[in-house]
Design an enzyme around this catalytic site. Structure first.
Site, short mmCIF file in Angstrom:
data_model
loop_
_atom_site.label_atom_id
_atom_site.label_comp_id
_atom_site.label_asym_id
_atom_site.label_seq_id
_atom_site.Cartn_x
_atom_site.Cartn_y
_atom_site.Cartn_z
N GLY A 22 5.89 8.37 1.14
CA GLY A 22 6.88 8.07 2.17
C GLY A 22 7.70 6.85 1.82
O GLY A 22 8.94 6.86 1.93
N HIS A 23 7.04 5.79 1.39
CA HIS A 23 7.77 4.59 0.97
C HIS A 23 8.69 4.88 -0.21
O HIS A 23 9.83 4.41 -0.26
CB HIS A 23 6.79 3.48 0.55
CG HIS A 23 5.92 2.96 1.64
ND1 HIS A 23 4.57 3.18 1.68
CD2 HIS A 23 6.21 2.21 2.75
CE1 HIS A 23 4.05 2.59 2.75
NE2 HIS A 23 5.03 2.00 3.41
N HIS A 71 3.00 4.63 -0.50
CA HIS A 71 2.74 6.06 -0.67
C HIS A 71 4.07 6.78 -0.83
O HIS A 71 5.13 6.14 -0.90
CB HIS A 71 1.92 6.60 0.52
CG HIS A 71 2.50 6.25 1.86
ND1 HIS A 71 3.73 6.71 2.29
CD2 HIS A 71 2.01 5.48 2.87
CE1 HIS A 71 3.96 6.25 3.51
NE2 HIS A 71 2.94 5.49 3.88
N ASN A 122 0.85 -1.19 0.00
CA ASN A 122 0.00 0.00 0.00
C ASN A 122 0.89 1.24 0.00
O ASN A 122 0.78 2.11 0.86
CB ASN A 122 -0.95 -0.01 1.20
CG ASN A 122 -2.02 1.06 1.07
OD1 ASN A 122 -2.42 1.42 -0.03
ND2 ASN A 122 -2.47 1.58 2.20
#
EC number: 6.3.2.1
Length: 279
Positions: free
Chosen positions: A32-33, A30, A28
């Site tokens: 940040g990842h 986003h 999942n």
């Protein structure tokens, strides 16, 4: 980008690589990842990501079954970041038999804060991270500061077990309104999403209080908890700790300018959010 689920195929693909940079995730993905992927590329090559929703780190009343699984979208995002391999094992790949051996962090770090409210969480994290490290055998691995306690536990674990991997800390990525990016933010209702940045604002007020000379840390923490509760939150903890070991600082350490961090976890409706801010 190769998408691999088999541990043996992964090892075959990475054989001979000695500068691998690894970013473990639960998917999942986003921004940040994706920032972790970019930081990983600065420290090693090739970049390997993993997506595995690890049952061992979920408690009996937590959201394992409803945790968002968005593999196809995640693959597209990782391809744009030029990730070399995505390791996306099934539960059968990772745990072909019951995982009876666990890696347990010491209570002084694993039994406080998140560990107090989520018993068994860090044992699940340490076990799966150790297993993933064994599969990927990276030179560096990147973890976000948003999960501050997890970052510290993984770093200490690698040191204590003499794992030949450097743990790189990545700064927390926030939305424009200050909310730390999290896969669980999607659980928030429209009204809750408007309220959610208050957690970061509350941590900022605690930080300002410490930097402004307030030495009664308990008072700052209680004021922050009360403030959130009055706005409809259910705080688990707001706590000021030493960055070095997450122990509460002494008065002498405060006066000496000990580096600190304020950490928080609170429920907003049905969604539990965590955040922290270095002081």
């Amino acid at each position: 980008m190769k998408v691999i689920s088999s541990i043996q195929e992964l090892r075959d693909q990475l054989r001979g690589q000695n500068r691998t940079a690894f970013v473990p995730t639960m998917g999942n993905l986003h921004e940040g990842h994706l920032s972790l992927m970019r930081l990983a590329r600065q420290h090693g090559d090739p970049v390997v990501a993993s997506i595995f929703v690890n049952r061992l780190q979920f408690g009996p009343n937590e959201d394992f079954d409803k945790y968002p699984r968005t593999l196809q979208d995640d693959i597209e995002k990782l391809q744009k970041e030029n990730v070399y391999v995505l390791f996306a094992p099934t539960e059968r790949d990772m745990y072909p038999e019951p995982q009876e051996y666990r890696v347990l962090p010491p209570d002084d770090l694993g039994g406080i804060l998140e560990g107090e409210f989520r018993p068994g969480f860090f044992a699940g994290v340490c076990t799966v991270v150790t297993k993933l490290m064994s599969c990927v055998q990276p030179r560096v691995a990147v973890f976000g500061k948003k999960d501050y306690q997890q970052l510290m536990i993984v770093r200490r674990m690698c040191q204590q077990l003499a794992l030949p991997v450097d743990i790189i800390a990545a700064e927390t990525v926030r939305d424009e309104d200050g909310l730390a990016l999290s896969s669980r933010n999607r659980y928030l209702t429209t009204d809750e999403r408007k309220e959610a940045p208050e957690l970061a604002k509350t941590l900022q007020r605690v930080r300002d209080g410490v930097l402004g000379g307030e030495r009664d840390l308990g008072k700052l923490e209680q004021t922050a908890r009360t403030h959130l509760a009055e706005r409809g939150w259910a705080p688990d903890y707001i706590s000021i700790r030493r960055r070095a070991n997450l122990i509460a600082p002494s008065a002498a350490e405060l006066e000496a300018g000990e580096p600190l961090v304020v950490l928080a976890a609170a429920k907003l409706g049905a969604t539990r959010l965590i955040d922290n801010l270095e002081i």
